[in-house]
Design a protein around this motif. Structure first.
Motif, short mmCIF file in Angstrom:
data_model
loop_
_atom_site.label_atom_id
_atom_site.label_comp_id
_atom_site.label_asym_id
_atom_site.label_seq_id
_atom_site.Cartn_x
_atom_site.Cartn_y
_atom_site.Cartn_z
N GLY A 39 12.93 27.84 6.88
CA GLY A 39 12.89 28.69 5.71
C GLY A 39 13.95 28.32 4.71
O GLY A 39 14.70 27.36 4.89
N HIS A 40 13.98 29.11 3.66
CA HIS A 40 14.91 28.86 2.55
C HIS A 40 16.31 29.37 2.87
O HIS A 40 16.49 30.37 3.55
N VAL A 41 17.28 28.66 2.33
CA VAL A 41 18.68 29.05 2.43
C VAL A 41 18.93 30.11 1.36
O VAL A 41 18.53 29.95 0.21
N GLU A 42 19.55 31.21 1.75
CA GLU A 42 19.85 32.29 0.81
C GLU A 42 21.15 32.00 0.07
O GLU A 42 22.01 31.28 0.58
N PRO A 43 21.31 32.54 -1.14
CA PRO A 43 22.54 32.30 -1.91
C PRO A 43 23.79 32.65 -1.10
O PRO A 43 23.86 33.71 -0.47
N GLY A 44 24.75 31.71 -1.08
CA GLY A 44 26.01 31.92 -0.38
C GLY A 44 25.95 31.67 1.11
O GLY A 44 26.97 31.72 1.79
N GLU A 45 24.78 31.40 1.65
CA GLU A 45 24.59 31.20 3.08
C GLU A 45 24.85 29.74 3.44
O GLU A 45 24.44 28.83 2.73
#
Length: 159
Positions: A39-45
């Motif tokens: 899946g996609h990487v979330e902001p700041g993760e």
């Protein structure tokens, strides 16, 4: 000024057990497809946190990344949509059997490399990266997690 091309940043887990690989069967705009837990990487993760989270959300299993298998850039045919995928291998942990699966996930499933290849040949994998990552893992590709780094608030972090 034209809009800049930006591939989506994604992560995936390649997990093998007794010759079978953990995949998820999922609903997609193109129909039901098979993919690694991804899946996609979330902001700041961080990338590691993202693959741990995605694996748990899509399979109910905890996952501890141990190595980077590869970094892959794939552009969807006939589209400007592209994905930059960081694939990790590691250790599968305990399952949370009562945890709900992420939206769109039908079920986790264990498949052999040949079964995944047959699905890929039939156009039933999410992308060609699914089989490529498995083949790279089978070829022994493993890189230290410290090859991927992130800076946050001026501090370099190992991800």
């Amino acid at each position: 000024m034209s809009e800049r091309w930006r591939p989506g940043l994604t992560v995936a887990a390649v997990i093998e057990r007794e010759g079978q690989f953990l995949l998820v069967e999922e609903e997609t705009p193109e129909g039901v497809r098979f993919n690694q837990p991804a899946g996609h990487v979330e902001p700041g993760e961080t990338l590691v946190a993202a693959v741990v989270r995605e694996t748990l959300e899509e399979t109910r299993f905890h996952f501890t990344p141990k190595a980077v298998v590869g970094v892959y850039l794939w552009q969807k045919p006939g589209s400007e949509t592209a994905y930059l995928r960081f694939a990790f291998s590691g250790q599968l942990g305990t399952e949370e059997p009562n945890r709900a699966l992420d939206s769109g996930i039908i079920r986790p499933v264990w498949l052999s490399r040949d079964e995944v290849a047959a699905l890929a040949q039939a156009g039933r994998t999410r992308s060609p990266l699914v089989l490529a990552v498995i083949d790279d893992w089978l070829a022994g590709r493993r890189y230290s997690l410290d090859v991927v780094r992130m800076w946050r608030d001026g501090v370099g972090l190992v991800v």
